[in-house]
Design an enzyme around this catalytic site. Structure first.
Site, PDB file in Angstrom:
ATOM      1  N   ARG A  36      -9.842   4.178 -12.252  1.00 32.20           N
ATOM      2  CA  ARG A  36      -9.316   3.861 -13.588  1.00 32.20           C
ATOM      3  C   ARG A  36     -10.424   3.814 -14.644  1.00 32.20           C
ATOM      4  O   ARG A  36     -10.173   4.107 -15.813  1.00 32.20           O
ATOM      5  CB  ARG A  36      -8.554   2.537 -13.554  1.00 32.20           C
ATOM      6  N   LYS A 203      13.040   1.761  -0.501  1.00 34.85           N
ATOM      7  CA  LYS A 203      14.389   1.261  -0.771  1.00 34.85           C
ATOM      8  C   LYS A 203      15.134   1.988  -1.883  1.00 34.85           C
ATOM      9  O   LYS A 203      14.558   2.337  -2.907  1.00 34.85           O
ATOM     10  CB  LYS A 203      14.300  -0.232  -1.112  1.00 34.85           C
ATOM     11  N   GLY A 355       2.870   4.932  -6.980  1.00 33.11           N
ATOM     12  CA  GLY A 355       1.606   4.453  -6.443  1.00 33.11           C
ATOM     13  C   GLY A 355       1.353   4.917  -5.018  1.00 33.11           C
ATOM     14  O   GLY A 355       0.292   5.468  -4.706  1.00 33.11           O
ATOM     15  N   GLY A 378       4.251   1.341 -11.759  1.00 31.22           N
ATOM     16  CA  GLY A 378       5.463   0.878 -12.433  1.00 31.22           C
ATOM     17  C   GLY A 378       5.782   1.680 -13.683  1.00 31.22           C
ATOM     18  O   GLY A 378       6.944   1.984 -13.958  1.00 31.22           O
TER      19      GLY A 378
HETATM   20  P1  ADP Z   1       5.920   4.764  -4.456  1.00 33.03           P
HETATM   21  O1  ADP Z   1       4.887   3.686  -4.580  1.00 33.03           O
HETATM   22  O2  ADP Z   1       5.319   6.135  -4.299  1.00 33.03           O
HETATM   23  O3  ADP Z   1       6.931   4.706  -5.556  1.00 33.03           O
HETATM   24  P2  ADP Z   1       7.519   3.186  -2.636  1.00 33.03           P
HETATM   25  O4  ADP Z   1       6.731   1.972  -3.005  1.00 33.03           O
HETATM   26  O5  ADP Z   1       8.915   3.260  -3.104  1.00 33.03           O
HETATM   27  O6  ADP Z   1       6.730   4.524  -3.086  1.00 33.03           O
HETATM   28  O7  ADP Z   1       7.586   3.320  -1.054  1.00 33.03           O
HETATM   29  C1  ADP Z   1       6.459   3.468  -0.263  1.00 33.03           C
HETATM   30  C2  ADP Z   1       6.681   2.902   1.106  1.00 33.03           C
HETATM   31  O8  ADP Z   1       7.847   3.428   1.713  1.00 33.03           O
HETATM   32  C3  ADP Z   1       5.540   3.253   2.029  1.00 33.03           C
HETATM   33  O9  ADP Z   1       4.815   2.102   2.321  1.00 33.03           O
HETATM   34  C4  ADP Z   1       6.223   3.824   3.272  1.00 33.03           C
HETATM   35  O10 ADP Z   1       5.703   3.331   4.483  1.00 33.03           O
HETATM   36  C5  ADP Z   1       7.657   3.354   3.104  1.00 33.03           C
HETATM   37  N1  ADP Z   1       8.575   4.218   3.853  1.00 33.03           N
HETATM   38  C6  ADP Z   1       8.710   5.549   3.807  1.00 33.03           C
HETATM   39  N2  ADP Z   1       9.613   5.985   4.709  1.00 33.03           N
HETATM   40  C7  ADP Z   1      10.071   4.902   5.368  1.00 33.03           C
HETATM   41  C8  ADP Z   1      11.012   4.697   6.435  1.00 33.03           C
HETATM   42  N3  ADP Z   1      11.654   5.720   6.987  1.00 33.03           N
HETATM   43  N4  ADP Z   1      11.197   3.430   6.861  1.00 33.03           N
HETATM   44  C9  ADP Z   1      10.538   2.401   6.305  1.00 33.03           C
HETATM   45  N5  ADP Z   1       9.652   2.526   5.290  1.00 33.03           N
HETATM   46  C10 ADP Z   1       9.413   3.760   4.832  1.00 33.03           C
HETATM   47 MG    MG Z   2       4.969   1.587  -4.084  1.00 32.60          MG
END
Ligand code: ADP
Ligand code: MG
Length: 398
Positions: A36, A203, A355, A378
């Site tokens: 950053r 989720k 992230g 975010g």
């Molecule tokens: P980002 O930060 O890119 O927006 P998220 O925070 O929504 O992504 O999600 C990231 C997390 O989702 C990771 O830690 C990953 O391990 C988890 N994840 C991905 N696939 C699965 C799965 N099938 N079951 C449980 N967790 C999962």
């Molecule tokens: Mg995340």
């Protein structure tokens, strides 16, 4: 709407307030990732080269009480900034007061000072985070012009972005903010087609608005990761012990209906018996997930299906890993998709916002294969949701 940038103003001899995102990860006073700081350098250097007097500031972590002060001081960051700029950075350990004002008024053209963590103002009444009007007005009074380069906080309405902008005659974007506006904002406004959106992560509930917004704009929405299982359930499949949000199954049904074939979930998954990096890995068609297993990655057929859409895309926006990429055994889906996207770099605009997705691609050593990797977690999520970000809205239009 096009926004003014630092190139549209004359900074010579001016006191230029520069809001950066120096919210770097720190451990025992040591910066563990200085990306950053590096990302903020072009804007700061530009202002200094053009003879501006730079007043640089940022938030760092959360500051609830006096005990949080010591571990959230920006002093080590000022030191690193000085090393990167190869010039003195006068660090002022206050967020207001006579010492800060004197230091600001002593600045000469091409000099830079940095003041303390803006969130120190949160200790008594959340003045920074709740955009206390008196605070924004005070900070604005320290400068002549305001450059906002903090995309990471653009989704927040704070005194150090929106508050200052309300009390100063000129607010422009720095180069980093400009890049995010052009790539995320510009792409969502006017994508080259076919536009393929890829959504994953843990989720559904974290990503409802992103799914809804991208369903409106994209030609195809590929869904993997933990959130896929709520959709599989909505389609009538049993998902074993996979991540499932029971209260979102109805919503998933509605989204599938609205999507009218636009959503692609693939047809198989890699499963394990436990959420464990050492668990045995099995390939399961989605209609054959055993009750004692959980899906941890998209399966090999699904990888091929996803690749076939990516190969022809002119725009790809990706948010959320497609499996538990932190476990080497279940990183294949995320990595294959990252490689597929990297392979179309010359023909497409490819963007990552999120992230963990950004971290995955950096971990695979594939960051050069993307047009743009957003620096905001975010903030990029809310931008992908189609929201107006206050930290962008407060920048003057061209
Ligand atoms: P980002 O930060 O890119 O927006 P998220 O925070 O929504 O992504 O999600 C990231 C997390 O989702 C990771 O830690 C990953 O391990 C988890 N994840 C991905 N696939 C699965 C799965 N099938 N079951 C449980 N967790 C999962
Ligand atoms: Mg995340």
């Amino acid at each position: 709407m096009a926004k003014k940038t630092v190139k549209d103003i004359n900074v010579k001899g001016k006191k230029v307030l520069i809001r950066v995102d120096f919210n770097v990860p720190m451990k025992d006073g040591i910066i563990t990732d200085e990306n950053r700081i590096v990302e903020a350098l072009p804007t700061i250097k530009y202002v200094l080269e053009k003879g501006g007097r730079a007043i640089v500031f940022s938030h760092l972590g959360r500051v609830k009480d006096d005990a949080d002060r010591a571990k959230n001081s920006l002093e080590p960051v000022a030191k690193r900034l000085s090393e990167h700029l190869n010039q003195k950075v006068n660090f002022v350990p206050f967020t207001r007061g006579i010492e800060l004002e004197t230091a600001v008024n002593a600045l000469k053209d091409g000099e830079v000072l940095m003041f303390e963590n803006t969130r120190f103002e949160d200790i008594k009444g959340k003045k920074e985070s709740n955009n206390d009007p008196e605070l924004g007005k005070y900070w604005a009074s320290l400068g002549d012009l305001f450059v906002n380069d903090a995309f990471g906080t653009a989704h927040r309405d704070a005194a150090s972005n929106v508050g200052i902008a309300a009390h100063i005659k000129s607010t422009v974007a720095g180069f980093l903010l400009e890049k995010e506006i052009n790539f995320i904002g510009g792409t969502l406004e006017n994508p080259a087609r076919p536009f393929v959106a890829i959504l994953g992560g843990a989720k559904v509930s974290d990503k409802i608005e992103v799914i809804q917004n991208l369903l409106k704009i994209a030609d195809k929405v590929l869904i993997g990761g933990g959130m896929a299982f709520t959709f599989f359930k909505a389609m009538g499949y049993e998902v074993g012990k996979s991540l499932l949000e029971v209260d979102k199954v109805e919503l998933a049904k509605e989204l599938l209906k609205e999507a009218n074939g636009k959503i692609e979930l693939g047809n198989d998954v890699f499963t394990g018996k436990a959420f464990d990096p050492e668990t045995e890995r099995n390939i399961r068609p989605i209609d054959q997930i055993p009750a004692d297993e959980l899906g941890l990655d998209i399966g090999p057929n699904t990888i091929q299906i996803f690749k076939s859409y990516i190969e022809n895309a002119k725009t790809v926006v990706w948010n959320g890993p497609l499996g538990v990429f932190e476990f080497a055994k279940f990183a294949e889906g995320t990595k294959s998709v990252a490689l597929a996207i990297a392979s179309i770099k010359d023909q497409a605009t490819t963007i990552i916002g999120g992230g963990d997705s950004a971290a995955a691609v950096i971990q695979f050593g594939l960051s050069d294969g993307f047009t743009h990797i957003s620096t905001g977690g975010g903030a990029s999520l809310e931008y992908l949701e189609g929201k107006v970000l206050p930290g962008i809205a407060c920048v003057d239009d061209k």
